[in-house]
Enzyme design. Sequence first.
Site, PDB file in Angstrom:
ATOM      1  N   ASP A  55       2.240   1.946   3.438  1.00 35.36           N
ATOM      2  CA  ASP A  55       3.238   1.000   3.949  1.00 35.36           C
ATOM      3  C   ASP A  55       4.650   1.541   3.805  1.00 35.36           C
ATOM      4  O   ASP A  55       5.525   1.233   4.617  1.00 35.36           O
ATOM      5  CB  ASP A  55       3.179  -0.336   3.191  1.00 35.36           C
ATOM      6  CG  ASP A  55       1.859  -1.040   3.324  1.00 35.36           C
ATOM      7  OD1 ASP A  55       1.162  -0.807   4.331  1.00 35.36           O
ATOM      8  OD2 ASP A  55       1.510  -1.826   2.418  1.00 35.36           O
TER       9      ASP A  55
ATOM     10  N   HIS B 244       0.852  -1.183   0.000  1.00 30.72           N
ATOM     11  CA  HIS B 244       0.000   0.000   0.000  1.00 30.72           C
ATOM     12  C   HIS B 244       0.895   1.243   0.000  1.00 30.72           C
ATOM     13  O   HIS B 244       2.041   1.193   0.449  1.00 30.72           O
ATOM     14  CB  HIS B 244      -0.857   0.090   1.265  1.00 30.72           C
ATOM     15  CG  HIS B 244      -1.771  -1.062   1.512  1.00 30.72           C
ATOM     16  ND1 HIS B 244      -1.356  -2.221   2.106  1.00 30.72           N
ATOM     17  CD2 HIS B 244      -3.102  -1.190   1.280  1.00 30.72           C
ATOM     18  CE1 HIS B 244      -2.374  -3.039   2.238  1.00 30.72           C
ATOM     19  NE2 HIS B 244      -3.452  -2.440   1.746  1.00 30.72           N
TER      20      HIS B 244
END
Length: 449
Positions: free
Chosen positions: A107, A104
């Site tokens: 992240d 993501h």
Amino acid sequence: MSEAFFTEVPGRIGYGGPNSSDPLSYATYQPDRVVAGKRMADQLRIAICLWHSFNWPGSDVFGVGTFDRPWLGAGMDAAAAAKAKLDAAFEFIEKLGVPFFAFHDRDVAPEGRTYAETRANLDASVDRIERHMARTGARLLWGTANLFTHPRHAAGAATNPDPEVFAYAAAQVKTMLEVTHRLGGANYVLWGGREGYETLLNTDLAREDAQLARFLTLVADHKHRIGFTGTLLIEPKPQEPTKHQYDYDAATVAGFLRRHDLADEYRLNLEANHATLAGHSFHHEVASAIALGAFGSVDVNRGDYQNGWDTDQFPNSVDELALALHEILLAGGLTTGGFNFDAKLRRQSMSRTDLFHAHIGGIDTLARALLAAADMVEHETLAAPRRERYAGWSGELGSEILAGKTTLADLERRVASGKIDPHPRSGGQELLEGQVNRRIWAVDGSRKP
């Protein structure tokens, strides 16, 4: 790019064979071994997720994080933390010897005080990712945007009652779709983490359905506009974090896509634990997606049969995965998709090396399941009995019915005349269960390590 984080694992994990006593070796997984006409690595297309393994501290609703992840420590400079996290992640990917990763936006880069600052943080991390990819040869299986963590998404993203939240989510997806394109990603995933409702008392279902369809249309349009040739994927999940999510299961999502003329734009990213939460087996979800022409990719994990939530544990059942892989191989195998290890360590697994043990065990389970599935396909363990069971539909009567050449009145006349007098036949379920087990038990038994 920095000092090693996983110092107890000095080099790449190798193949030790089923009799090896070294836990830091593969018992089954051999990337170059040919299975059903392809290298094992190409059949499985294994990916490491950056969220559970590197962006989760090991916390739960009753306790703080237990994991040794220095970059998640309070007070650490955000830029330095992002660099340390990425360096450790690619050290892990390289030592584990798998070809893909997935992430993501949040992240790899923190959210800034403004959208411009957030974009700058992400751009810096993507630059570092590109350098790691060039150095290691790792590829991006898919990218995605986190549209569920920030408080702005408490009531959803695409289905939010506030159009400004819809717009912010759209900007975030546009950015990550372009990042995925830039990094050569094979797919882009949309998980509707909060696209659902907590209560119907304040929810307009028709409006939210239309909003979600519009959002997905905008994403598909932008994919074509920028020339991204990867696959757009939607990941079904029935509930959690919401009471009810609109992407409940494979059949629900496929029906939604067809209703809104999006079936040609999207495929499904199926997660094993999400199938369990929906009351299905993973085998069912894979078979359903394939039958509906919507299968795309897999998040491989498992749930706990005694818990009613998404535990995201590492897979350990060859029996369960073999049946799902059997369906995938029968349908021609993976294309742009893969098996992404969307799985979490248990909170008590605090050693840095535990991350290797978890993935090695899961990868070996997946590899063994692939061997069993390929063996079942080769011996037509299930294909031949299925063909025989439905053979009548290839005959005169079955063909006429399917071709629309009969009416209810025609069929009633044949039955009344005595020409049609069917008798029940055994489905042979227990026989087939035994045959599947025999193939699983026997596969690779004569092969020397």
